[in-house]
Structure formats: structure tokens, C-alpha cells
Motif scaffolding. Structure first.
Motif, PDB file in Angstrom:
ATOM      1  N   ARG A 191       0.831  -1.177  -0.135  1.00 23.64           N
ATOM      2  CA  ARG A 191       0.051  -0.081   0.116  1.00 23.64           C
ATOM      3  C   ARG A 191       0.921   1.260   0.119  1.00 23.64           C
ATOM      4  NH1 ARG A 191      -4.733  -2.210   3.871  1.00 23.64           N
ATOM      5  NH2 ARG A 191      -6.066  -3.118   2.368  1.00 23.64           N
ATOM      6  N   SER A 215      -7.852   0.550  -1.475  1.00 23.92           N
ATOM      7  CA  SER A 215      -6.835  -0.197  -1.186  1.00 23.92           C
ATOM      8  C   SER A 215      -6.887  -1.602  -1.019  1.00 23.92           C
ATOM      9  CB  SER A 215      -6.799   0.138   0.455  1.00 23.92           C
ATOM     10  OG  SER A 215      -7.870  -0.238   1.081  1.00 23.92           O
TER      11      SER A 215
ATOM     12  N   ILE B 211      -1.992   4.760  -1.080  1.00 25.65           N
ATOM     13  CA  ILE B 211      -3.471   4.210  -0.799  1.00 25.65           C
ATOM     14  C   ILE B 211      -3.383   3.468   0.736  1.00 25.65           C
ATOM     15  CG2 ILE B 211      -4.130   3.607  -3.094  1.00 25.65           C
ATOM     16  CD1 ILE B 211      -3.304   0.581  -2.688  1.00 25.65           C
ATOM     17  N   GLY B 212      -2.464   3.392   1.127  1.00 22.06           N
ATOM     18  CA  GLY B 212      -2.031   2.912   2.670  1.00 22.06           C
ATOM     19  C   GLY B 212      -2.659   4.321   3.499  1.00 22.06           C
ATOM     20  N   SER B 215      -6.479   4.818   3.098  1.00 26.24           N
ATOM     21  CA  SER B 215      -7.300   4.009   3.776  1.00 26.24           C
ATOM     22  C   SER B 215      -7.019   4.013   5.281  1.00 26.24           C
ATOM     23  CB  SER B 215      -7.171   2.768   3.282  1.00 26.24           C
ATOM     24  OG  SER B 215      -5.838   2.051   3.288  1.00 26.24           O
TER      25      SER B 215
END
Lengths: 406, 406
Positions: A191, A215, B211-212, B215
Motif C-alpha cells: 500500500r 486499498s 493507498i495506505g 485507507s
């Protein structure tokens, strides 16, 4: 981003007569039959040619699987490297998966698993199967409790394909996330490497998509890296992986291959299948949510017969006279396409193609042969599935060291 | 989205003379001293007034904590409901947390924990403390292995505040994600409710954020819901939660409060603190990454003395003569601000304010008193911390049923 993950999805215009197709993990739709050569060009993968198939047979010492020799597994990334590893007796593993769906699986769902089982035998390597129950929760209106039951039921269908219990680990995302620090660590690392812009480009996500979806791709990437499974691979933290999957899953693994070097991991190799078409025609794949497009693994012999006779799109002519005169068109005939997947005897398939094309064989006769074969496959599946007890399923789902030959 | 989570962050122009400030979980910066009344207006929270403080004292039967009676915990959401629960002997719990940082904690880090410890005593309720090691990994250039060590070290500093071992659970995100199905389930449910657009609006995330990060807010939201901790709360799946935190964390919980009803969960209540200012002035908070802005919990008495004398911004005059004539300015004097946080005796604080403002007390004398107090606090902390063994820390980190009074 490196070369291949930048390929964008969307409605791609692929030739002069405005033939269009959209293939992504959630959509398979084409104005004509899916054009697989164009997909290879668009995704930047490589065609599996006869030289590679020959090498495959030489290296494994086996006649290639019907899916391989008939071009149904048609595209790859670094399959040659996997063959070299096998030749040199170096370890690698297989990884495939499934998003659990309610109701029974259909025969199209079997394709990656039947092929993966054959690969496991041919290479004698460990296999990891991911059930993306979290994905289904994020994309569908379904509760987590329902998903737990569905996942176990789907796992039994998969295990009915006959995987080696000493070499196969099957898990649900919701389970492994709550079990394994190593898995969670890889998810987090992946991620950290991927931006919203990238998942937007690769998967077509938008600003109004939920952050779970955005995600999620990291979760499907994670089993590509052996470091995510210390219980299975011990200290072997960088074992190469071969992913057999339908071509619509390629966007996940283009992304995974891009991320791998930044995390110090080896890129996974891929081998891509075509889709089993819907009964109504090859513009889309067989879909679990369209009852009439699918032959389910729970169907009775009579249901199979009725559905093939009623819905399977025919390349035959309007009248017997015309058919005898002009012959049928195998290239659009769904029953013939299905036989390409499920009739093992090459000679018989060639004979059917010849006789149907010449008009000697009628649509009804072609369908009759397909019905027999599918009834046999579904019956065998049902028998094998009934033998998969909860205990057997639990054993496959237990994180444990898997057996290697080397 | 409901009312309050739509408040946007960013450089907010707050009055005619272009006073600006930016307060979010990653930034505390203001052109003048942070304007807390404007923050209340911007975030849509409620000011803690004297009537609420009186009710607090009446309901708990205790004199309010120095942070509360001096307006340092100055803002809230539904604190009145928490007091009503306590009055009616209904259960609730406390939740606070920390992003583990390398090196020692500074005295500013103690503020939420000292206050939370007091709340735990005043209310006699369970407390959950989240260590967001995953957040630090996503935002910083640090390895997961390093973070594991840092997290344990930070946990010992937190436990030195004296929490009740029978009523306190402290966990790292990386641990709990790999332990608890319930925690993972809540994370997934929260993620399903929040779009990229929403986290963009609330946290200012952009398309090039990973995207870590995008989210992550779901992870900080999750401990607000008792259903995430069946081992702690048993079948009590909807116990209300009170979150003591610095005001910069409010965006997470505005989002959490919006999501709660859609998941069938009760909204968490909040009580917000001001920031302990940097030694150099109240335009920003004390920061672990700026050595000279902070008094660390590992500092020696001599280091504390030197830093206060050298860096603490003074509201005194340029010469002794001027100071005697015009007096010092407590509203900008950092040593005075620190005494407001750390000098318990109200009478002495009032005396210092009076004497410093009149010019009777000099800057050096004010600093001397602060140095004494901070040396005492840090010494006591170091002694208590040295008694927190690995075994004690592990026991606090063990998921287990926490003790309730009712």
C-alpha cells in the motif's frame, strides 16, 4: 511506474469497424467476441506460442494440458523463467484465487483450478489459493457472516478439483489478516508503494469509490510474495511465484510486478486464460449472477440438457437444408467452444469440427455430445465435492509448512 | 455526509488582519498563537464552559483536573452525554492513542495520557490505547522492525503515567490486525462507508498519496466502537466511548461520528486539548522532531535548565528597568504557558501571573520555578518508567476482559 502497469483500461477501440471491448476484474464485455490478441497488445503480455508449449512439454515430460495445447491459456509473463527454474530444480510456487460468490460455482469457475491442479502435478510445487471474501464485502451488498458460509462452500468446490493436501494452502483474506503479522506487513508495504493515481489508472477507480476498494489491490498482490507466508516457506523469503488466472485479473498483477522490485521481492510470473463464454455468446464470460448464462456445478443432468438445448448460441444454419448445404460456424458456436474446453480427445474434437463445419453434423448432435460431457464433469464434481468434509477443508486452511520436492 | 465532517481543512483565514492557521493531524501552524475559539467554530465542536465543568465536578465528586479547570481541555462533543451515563451508572469507556515516535517522548506527549489517567480514576472505566505504528510506517521513512522496538519503548512511557492494569488495554495496530477478526471486520466496514472524496475533504489527501494513507483513517476510527473488542467487552457490542485527544485529531473522529450510525454503532464522544506550545512560541506545538523545541522525558535536570533558559520564549521586557516598569506579558510567555499546564497550585499560579505582569517577578525567576517543576515531573516519570518491565507491558497488551464497575 515501469512499463506495463501504465496501460489504461476502458473502452478501447480496437479496429476500423469500431469493435470495442472492456476487460477488467469487474467487467468482461465486447461488441463482438472478446479479441484476445488485442488484449495481449493492450496489457503488454506475451503470447504463448508453440515453441513455448513444446518447451513446457519437454521440461515437464508431460503432454500439455488441453487448455494449453488448444490456446485457452494463451498469454503469459515470464513463464519461460518458471520453466528454467523447474529445469534447474529451483523452487517456485503457484498462487491463484477466487472471489467467493453465493450460490453454486459454474463450470467456468473450474477452469483456473483444473489447470492449476494440473500445474501442481506437472511441477510438483506448493500452491496458495486466496479467497477474497473482503473484496466481495466491499463490492457487494452482503454481510460478513453470510460471506463466511459462502467462502467455506466455495472452498469445498475448489478442493473437489483434487489438490495435494501436503502442498496446498487455501485461505480467506478475513482469516489470514487476523492470523498473520507477515501477511499484514506485506499488505502495508504494498500500500505504501501505490498511489491513488495508480489504482485510478490501472483499475479505473474514481473519487467516489470507497477507500476499502481503493486499498484492496494490495491484498490481491500480497500472496505473490513468499515473504507473506513464513509458516509455509520458512526462511525462503523470495521464492518466485506463478499465477494461473483469467486475463481479466492481469491488472492486479501488472501492479504487483511494478511494486515487487521496490520491495526487494521477485516479480510473479503469470499464465492467463481466456474466458469460458456465456451460453448466449462470446461477447461476455459466463457469469454466476446470470442463471441462464451458466451451467452450475449443482445442476442436475436434466437442467444441463435443457439449458444447453435452449440457450447455447448455435453457429448452425436456420434450416436443416441450409445447414447440410453450408455447414455450421464453429467460430461462434458456443457448444463447440465449450467442447474445446472440456472434450479431452483431440481426434474427436477435430472430427466434430470437420463434420459440423461441413454440415454433416447438426446442431442438435453437437449439443448432445456437449451435454453428455458436461453431465459427466458435473456428476464427477458433485461426487468429489461430497467427499470434502469440514475437517478436510480445515486442514487445507491450516497455516503450515508445505512440502517441496527440492 | 452529515453536518460536521464536511468542514474542510487548509489555510483558513480567520480575521481581518489575515491571521492564518492550519491544524490537522500532521500540521499545527499558525501565524500568531493558535486561535482555539476559531478552531471550535471551524470544526463545529462545543466549548467546555464553566457550567459543564461544574457538572463534571458534581457528577464525579472530584475537583476538576488542572487541564480542565484552566481551559486546556477546552472543547468537546457530547461530553454531557458521558456525564449522564456516569450519573446513571451506565457503562462507557475511554479511548486514546499515539503514533509511536523514535527517540524519547517529550512532556507535551504526556498531556492526553495524564488527563486520561485522571479520567479513568474519576469515572472508573476501561481504557483502550491505540499505538498507530502502521500510520508511522506509511507517513515516515522507517522500517517495520524499527517501529516494533519504538512502539514498546513508547508504551512504557505511556504506562509510566500509572494506568490501572485491570482496566487498561494497550495495543499496536500491527499486532491487533494480526490477532483479531472483530477489529479487522470493523476496519473493513468503516472503509466501505468512506469514499476518497471524503478523506480528501476531511484530511486533505491528494491523488498522489499512497493507498495506505488513504485507507488509514478507518484504523483510527475502529477503536471508537466496542464491537471491535469482543475480548474486552464480551457481548456489549455498543458501549459508548469518550476520546480524550488533542484538537488536531478531531478530523478522524468527525469522520468516525459520521460513519457510526450507518454501521449501527453509537457515536464516540470527545474531549479536546490545546497543544503544549513549542519552547519558541505558541505558533506551533512542541514537536518530537525539533530537539530545541522540546523538553524530553529523557532529559537530565541540567538539559531542562539549559533549554528553558536558552529557548523558552519570554514575555519579559528587554531590560530589567523596563520589565520593572511595564511588567511581563503572560499571554505570550512560554514559561508561564507551561506553568499553566504543569503547576498544580492555583494560588501560586495566580500569584506568579500577578507578580510577573506587574514586573515584580523577572523572567529568570519565572523560568527558575518552571525548571524546578519540569525537573520534578521528568524525574518522577523516569523513576516510574524504570519500573515498567517487559512483563508488565506485555500484560497491558494482552487482549483480555477489562474490569467494569457497573
Amino acid at each position: 511506474m515501469a512499463e506495463d502497469a501504465t496501460a489504461k483500461l476502458g473502452d478501447v477501440q480496437i479496429d476500423e469497424d469500431t469493435e470495442t471491448q472492456r476487460i477488467d476484474p469487474w467487467t468482461v464485455s465486447a461488441s463482438k467476441a472478446v479479441n484476445y490478441d488485442k488484449l495481449i497488445a493492450e496489457f503488454g503480455s506475451n503470447k504463448i506460442d508453440s515453441a513455448l508449449i513444446e518447451r513446457f512439454e519437454r521440461v515437464t515430460g508431460r503432454k500439455s494440458h488441453v487448455f494449453l495445447r488448444r490456446g485457452l491459456f494463451f498469454s503469459h509473463r515470464e513463464l519461460d523463467q518458471i520453466l528454467t527454474l523447474h529445469e534447474n530444480k529451483k523452487p517456485f510456487y503457484l498462487y491463484t484465487g477466487r472471489g467467493p460468490s453465493s450460490g453454486a460455482l459454474h463450470i467456468g469457475h473450474l477452469i483456473p483450478f483444473l489447470f492449476t491442479k494440473w500445474l501442481q502435478e506437472a511441477f510438483d510445487v506448493p500452491l496458495i489459493v486466496q479467497m477474497t471474501d473482503d473484496e466481495k464485502f466491499l463490492w457487494r451488498d452482503i454481510s460478513l457472516d453470510e460471506l463466511e458460509k459462502i467462502t467455506i462452500s466455495n472452498i469445498k468446490d475448489i478442493l473437489a478439483c483434487g489438490f495435494d493436501i501436503e502442498k496446498t494452502f487455501i485461505f480467506s483474506d478475513l482469516d489470514i489478516m487476523a492470523q498473520s503479522r507477515a501477511f499484514n506487513r506485506t499488505v502495508l508495504k504494498v500500500r505504501k508503494c501505490i498511489t491513488f493515481n495508480q489504482v485510478k489508472g490501472i483499475f479505473g477507480f474514481g473519487e467516489s469509490d470507497n477507500i476499502g476498494k481503493i486499498s484492496f489491490p494490495a491484498i490481491q498482490a500480497t500472496p505473490s510474495f513468499s515473504a507473506s507466508f513464513p509458516q509455509i516457506f520458512g526462511n525462503a523469503k523470495n521464492v518466485k511465484c506463478l499465477i494461473p488466472c483469467a486475463i481479466d485479473q492481469d491488472p492486479y498483477f501488472r501492479m504487483t510486478r511494478d511494486v515487487a522490485p521496490r520491495l526487494g521481492f521477485v516479480k510473479p510470473a503469470l499464465i492467463h486464460s481466456q474466458f469460458l463464454p456465456a451460453l448466449q455468446g462470446a461477447q461476455t464470460k459466463m457469469s454466476a449472477s446470470d442463471l441462464n448464462s451458466s451451467i452450475y456445478l449443482s445442476d442436475t443432468p436434466n437442467m444441463i440438457k435443457k439449458k444447453i438445448n435452449k440457450y447455447a448460441y448455435s453457429g448452425g444454419r436456420d434450416t436443416i437444408e441450409e445447414h447440410r448445404k453450408y455447414g455450421g460456424d464453429c467460430s461462434v458456436d458456443i457448444s463447440y467452444q465449450f467442447l474445446k474446453f472440456f472434450l479431452e480427445d483431440d481426434d474427436e474434437l477435430a472430427k466434430i469440427e470437420k463434420e459440423y463445419s461441413s454440415g454433416e453434423m447438426l446442431s442438435g448432435e453437437l449439443k448432445k455430445r456437449l451435454i453428455q460431457i458436461l453431465q459427466g464433469i458435473v456428476k464427477t464434481h458433485q461426487e468429489k465435492r461430497s467427499q470434502i468434509t469440514d475437517d478436510i477443508a480445515r486442514e487445507f486452511m491450516r497455516p503450515r509448512k508445505l512440502k517441496y520436492t527440492y
